[in-house]
Design a protein around this motif. Structure first.
Motif, PDB file in Angstrom:
ATOM      1  N   VAL A   1     -22.763 -15.309  22.399  1.00 38.78           N
ATOM      2  CA  VAL A   1     -22.548 -15.505  20.955  1.00 38.78           C
ATOM      3  C   VAL A   1     -21.068 -15.296  20.684  1.00 38.78           C
ATOM      4  CG1 VAL A   1     -23.179 -14.781  18.624  1.00 38.78           C
ATOM      5  CG2 VAL A   1     -24.821 -14.511  20.503  1.00 38.78           C
ATOM      6  N   THR A   2     -20.395 -16.364  20.334  1.00 32.93           N
ATOM      7  CA  THR A   2     -18.946 -16.298  20.115  1.00 32.93           C
ATOM      8  C   THR A   2     -18.649 -16.491  18.635  1.00 32.93           C
ATOM      9  OG1 THR A   2     -18.583 -17.243  22.296  1.00 32.93           O
ATOM     10  CG2 THR A   2     -16.729 -17.327  20.764  1.00 32.93           C
ATOM     11  N   ALA A   3     -18.042 -15.501  18.035  1.00 31.27           N
ATOM     12  CA  ALA A   3     -17.621 -15.638  16.638  1.00 31.27           C
ATOM     13  C   ALA A   3     -16.198 -16.170  16.615  1.00 31.27           C
ATOM     14  CB  ALA A   3     -17.690 -14.293  15.934  1.00 31.27           C
ATOM     15  N   ILE A   4     -15.939 -17.074  15.688  1.00 29.57           N
ATOM     16  CA  ILE A   4     -14.596 -17.627  15.524  1.00 29.57           C
ATOM     17  C   ILE A   4     -14.123 -17.209  14.140  1.00 29.57           C
ATOM     18  CG2 ILE A   4     -13.225 -19.743  15.486  1.00 29.57           C
ATOM     19  CD1 ILE A   4     -15.535 -20.986  17.231  1.00 29.57           C
ATOM     20  N   LEU A   5     -13.090 -16.386  14.139  1.00 26.99           N
ATOM     21  CA  LEU A   5     -12.599 -15.813  12.886  1.00 26.99           C
ATOM     22  C   LEU A   5     -11.210 -16.351  12.587  1.00 26.99           C
ATOM     23  CD1 LEU A   5     -13.216 -11.945  13.133  1.00 26.99           C
ATOM     24  CD2 LEU A   5     -14.407 -13.534  11.680  1.00 26.99           C
ATOM     25  N   GLY A   6     -10.927 -16.495  11.326  1.00 28.87           N
ATOM     26  CA  GLY A   6      -9.581 -16.918  10.949  1.00 28.87           C
ATOM     27  C   GLY A   6      -9.572 -17.251   9.476  1.00 28.87           C
ATOM     28  N   PRO A   7      -8.387 -17.311   8.878  1.00 35.85           N
ATOM     29  CA  PRO A   7      -8.330 -17.572   7.438  1.00 35.85           C
ATOM     30  C   PRO A   7      -8.781 -18.978   7.082  1.00 35.85           C
ATOM     31  CG  PRO A   7      -6.132 -17.541   8.402  1.00 35.85           C
ATOM     32  CD  PRO A   7      -7.074 -17.135   9.483  1.00 35.85           C
TER      33      PRO A   7
ATOM     34  N   LEU B   1     -20.378 -18.947  15.991  1.00 42.09           N
ATOM     35  CA  LEU B   1     -20.513 -18.474  14.612  1.00 42.09           C
ATOM     36  C   LEU B   1     -19.145 -18.471  13.960  1.00 42.09           C
ATOM     37  CD1 LEU B   1     -21.938 -16.874  12.254  1.00 42.09           C
ATOM     38  CD2 LEU B   1     -21.397 -14.798  13.547  1.00 42.09           C
ATOM     39  N   VAL B   2     -18.928 -19.383  13.035  1.00 38.76           N
ATOM     40  CA  VAL B   2     -17.673 -19.370  12.293  1.00 38.76           C
ATOM     41  C   VAL B   2     -17.863 -18.541  11.035  1.00 38.76           C
ATOM     42  CG1 VAL B   2     -16.353 -20.809  10.699  1.00 38.76           C
ATOM     43  CG2 VAL B   2     -16.456 -21.403  13.092  1.00 38.76           C
ATOM     44  N   THR B   3     -16.955 -17.623  10.832  1.00 37.97           N
ATOM     45  CA  THR B   3     -17.061 -16.763   9.656  1.00 37.97           C
ATOM     46  C   THR B   3     -15.675 -16.276   9.259  1.00 37.97           C
ATOM     47  OG1 THR B   3     -18.028 -14.721   8.796  1.00 37.97           O
ATOM     48  CG2 THR B   3     -17.573 -14.760  11.144  1.00 37.97           C
ATOM     49  N   HIS B   4     -15.527 -15.943   7.966  1.00 35.39           N
ATOM     50  CA  HIS B   4     -14.268 -15.288   7.589  1.00 35.39           C
ATOM     51  C   HIS B   4     -14.526 -13.790   7.397  1.00 35.39           C
ATOM     52  CE1 HIS B   4     -16.236 -16.043   3.789  1.00 35.39           C
ATOM     53  NE2 HIS B   4     -15.512 -15.081   3.268  1.00 35.39           N
TER      54      HIS B   4
ATOM     55  N   LEU C   1     -23.187  -9.645  15.081  1.00 36.89           N
ATOM     56  CA  LEU C   1     -23.905 -10.661  15.859  1.00 36.89           C
ATOM     57  C   LEU C   1     -23.223 -11.140  17.139  1.00 36.89           C
ATOM     58  CD1 LEU C   1     -25.165 -12.939  12.937  1.00 36.89           C
ATOM     59  CD2 LEU C   1     -26.570 -11.510  14.432  1.00 36.89           C
ATOM     60  N   ALA C   2     -21.927 -10.952  17.247  1.00 38.06           N
ATOM     61  CA  ALA C   2     -21.225 -11.619  18.353  1.00 38.06           C
ATOM     62  C   ALA C   2     -21.021 -10.718  19.553  1.00 38.06           C
ATOM     63  CB  ALA C   2     -19.867 -12.121  17.860  1.00 38.06           C
ATOM     64  N   ASP C   3     -20.985 -11.312  20.754  1.00 38.94           N
ATOM     65  CA  ASP C   3     -20.551 -10.526  21.898  1.00 38.94           C
ATOM     66  C   ASP C   3     -19.132 -10.904  22.332  1.00 38.94           C
ATOM     67  OD1 ASP C   3     -23.336 -11.974  23.575  1.00 38.94           O
ATOM     68  OD2 ASP C   3     -21.388 -12.907  23.248  1.00 38.94           O
ATOM     69  N   ARG C   4     -18.589 -11.888  21.633  1.00 37.09           N
ATOM     70  CA  ARG C   4     -17.183 -12.239  21.881  1.00 37.09           C
ATOM     71  C   ARG C   4     -16.600 -12.728  20.554  1.00 37.09           C
ATOM     72  NH1 ARG C   4     -15.374 -17.017  26.086  1.00 37.09           N
ATOM     73  NH2 ARG C   4     -13.125 -16.634  26.026  1.00 37.09           N
ATOM     74  N   VAL C   5     -15.368 -12.373  20.279  1.00 36.32           N
ATOM     75  CA  VAL C   5     -14.729 -12.779  19.032  1.00 36.32           C
ATOM     76  C   VAL C   5     -13.396 -13.445  19.350  1.00 36.32           C
ATOM     77  CG1 VAL C   5     -13.844 -11.998  16.792  1.00 36.32           C
ATOM     78  CG2 VAL C   5     -15.770 -10.803  17.836  1.00 36.32           C
ATOM     79  N   LEU C   6     -13.227 -14.654  18.837  1.00 38.87           N
ATOM     80  CA  LEU C   6     -11.956 -15.359  18.992  1.00 38.87           C
ATOM     81  C   LEU C   6     -11.272 -15.368  17.632  1.00 38.87           C
ATOM     82  CD1 LEU C   6     -13.329 -18.459  20.950  1.00 38.87           C
ATOM     83  CD2 LEU C   6     -12.239 -16.416  21.923  1.00 38.87           C
ATOM     84  N   ILE C   7     -10.025 -14.986  17.609  1.00 35.11           N
ATOM     85  CA  ILE C   7      -9.283 -15.017  16.351  1.00 35.11           C
ATOM     86  C   ILE C   7      -8.286 -16.166  16.411  1.00 35.11           C
ATOM     87  CG2 ILE C   7      -7.706 -13.727  14.853  1.00 35.11           C
ATOM     88  CD1 ILE C   7      -9.170 -11.195  15.794  1.00 35.11           C
ATOM     89  N   LEU C   8      -8.379 -17.035  15.412  1.00 29.83           N
ATOM     90  CA  LEU C   8      -7.459 -18.175  15.328  1.00 29.83           C
ATOM     91  C   LEU C   8      -6.351 -17.843  14.346  1.00 29.83           C
ATOM     92  CD1 LEU C   8      -9.741 -21.373  15.055  1.00 29.83           C
ATOM     93  CD2 LEU C   8      -8.690 -20.387  17.101  1.00 29.83           C
TER      94      LEU C   8
ATOM     95  N   ALA D   1      -3.168 -24.019  14.953  1.00 31.34           N
ATOM     96  CA  ALA D   1      -3.927 -22.822  15.283  1.00 31.34           C
ATOM     97  C   ALA D   1      -4.177 -22.719  16.777  1.00 31.34           C
ATOM     98  CB  ALA D   1      -5.252 -22.846  14.528  1.00 31.34           C
ATOM     99  N   LYS D   2      -4.067 -21.489  17.259  1.00 33.04           N
ATOM    100  CA  LYS D   2      -4.387 -21.160  18.658  1.00 33.04           C
ATOM    101  C   LYS D   2      -5.264 -19.912  18.632  1.00 33.04           C
ATOM    102  CE  LYS D   2       0.231 -22.271  20.529  1.00 33.04           C
ATOM    103  NZ  LYS D   2       0.013 -23.666  20.655  1.00 33.04           N
ATOM    104  N   VAL D   3      -5.839 -19.601  19.796  1.00 26.86           N
ATOM    105  CA  VAL D   3      -6.584 -18.347  19.920  1.00 26.86           C
ATOM    106  C   VAL D   3      -5.565 -17.240  20.170  1.00 26.86           C
ATOM    107  CG1 VAL D   3      -8.285 -17.074  21.276  1.00 26.86           C
ATOM    108  CG2 VAL D   3      -8.624 -19.521  20.822  1.00 26.86           C
ATOM    109  N   VAL D   4      -5.434 -16.309  19.211  1.00 26.46           N
ATOM    110  CA  VAL D   4      -4.433 -15.249  19.373  1.00 26.46           C
ATOM    111  C   VAL D   4      -5.065 -13.935  19.823  1.00 26.46           C
ATOM    112  CG1 VAL D   4      -2.779 -16.251  17.754  1.00 26.46           C
ATOM    113  CG2 VAL D   4      -4.506 -14.636  16.925  1.00 26.46           C
ATOM    114  N   ALA D   5      -6.393 -13.841  19.756  1.00 21.50           N
ATOM    115  CA  ALA D   5      -7.066 -12.658  20.308  1.00 21.50           C
ATOM    116  C   ALA D   5      -8.449 -13.067  20.777  1.00 21.50           C
ATOM    117  CB  ALA D   5      -7.163 -11.556  19.260  1.00 21.50           C
ATOM    118  N   ASP D   6      -8.852 -12.521  21.912  1.00 25.51           N
ATOM    119  CA  ASP D   6     -10.137 -12.844  22.538  1.00 25.51           C
ATOM    120  C   ASP D   6     -10.774 -11.494  22.898  1.00 25.51           C
ATOM    121  OD1 ASP D   6     -12.224 -13.746  24.087  1.00 25.51           O
ATOM    122  OD2 ASP D   6     -11.002 -15.010  25.401  1.00 25.51           O
TER     123      ASP D   6
END
Ligand code: ADP
Length: 246
Positions: free
Chosen positions: A36-42, A184-187, A195-202, A207-212
């Motif tokens: 479960v990968t969450a993708i976070l970003g503004p 899971l895209v969320t702000h 919910l996530a076991d991995r979080v990517l911050i854009l 935009a790039k992945v700045v934290a994993d």
């Protein structure tokens, strides 16, 4: 919903027009089956754009996306939960699920409704459902797709707090039972912590992945203490990585 595929993303660049600035660039990721990968970003950073590319709804980019070795166009279509439920108003709830995709038969649709607590609403029309029930119907429609790829684009937006908790528990149950590969895209960092076991911050433009970030505790057994600790980790990464350069 079947156990999920692996994803391999190698996105050189995504722009909406040849002379427009790129929205995404240099995104290279491997996503494990059943994770479960969450993708976070503004807002406006490119999260929905990325989801649409993975779902095969946008093929205009340079690079490649592979879903168990297939392009998104050739791979079985994902279950997709959009920000708004997007139910067809002229169809009953059951028919909304049955028409979700090829191969969704009545038994599959009824099972998806049962798992989302909507059996008694099968014959109702979307306008007869509360906001929370409409969200559950949208989740049922995604569940009925059997590809094993579950894409959630801000699925809890504009729900009240109690309903968010209910929906999160329902999604956690589905994830634990079926092990779909979930994006899971969320702000809201809270959604990711739950919910996530991995979080990517854009962040950035493009935009790039700045934290994993990897969150170790299993989603189904996560208690308040785990969630608070994960939230601190995520917020720490957001604060650090998105702080303007001095
Ligand atoms: P997010 O989901 O993170 O809010 P989006 O992926 O929706 O962001 O949008 C990323 C950027 O791409 C924004 O600047 C948005 O205006 C732009 N964009 C999104 N869709 C289109 C489109 N169809 N045509 C042109 N630009 C778009």
């Amino acid at each position: 919903m079947a156990r999920g595929p692996s994803l391999n993303l190698s996105i050189a660049e995504k722009r909406y027009a040849t002379n427009a600035a790129p929205v995404l660039a240099g995104i290279d990721l491997t996503i494990a089956p059943g994770s479960v990968t969450a993708i976070l970003g503004p807002s406006g950073i490119g999260k929905s754009t990325l989801l649409r590319m993975i779902a095969g709804l946008d093929t205009q980019f340079s690079g490649s996306i592979q879903i168990d070795g297939q392009s998104p166009i050739d791979a079985p279509p994902p279950g997709f939960v959009f920000q708004d439920p997007r139910l067809l108003p002229w169809l009953t709830v059951l028919d909304n699920i049955r028409t979700a995709g090829q191969g969704v038969d009545t038994a599959t649709a009824l099972s998806a409704l049962e798992r989302t607590g909507l059996t008694s609403a099968a014959k109702l029309y979307p306008r007869q459902l509360s906001g929370g029930m409409q969200r559950r119907a949208s989740l049922a429609r995604a569940l009925a797709m059997s590809s094993g790829l579950l894409i959630l684009d801000e699925p809890f937006v504009s729900l009240d707090r109690a309903l968010v908790g209910e929906m999160q528990d329902l999604v956690a149950e589905i994830i634990a039972a079926d092990q779909p590969t979930t994006l899971l895209v969320t702000h809201m960092p809270e959604d990711a912590a739950r919910l996530a076991d991995r979080v990517l911050i854009l962040a950035g433009q493009p935009a790039k992945v700045v934290a994993d970030i990897h969150l170790p505790s299993p989603v189904i057994f996560r208690d308040r203490k785990d969630i608070t600790s994960h939230l601190r980790t995520i917020e720490g990464a957001i604060g650090f990585r998105t702080r303007p350069e001095i």
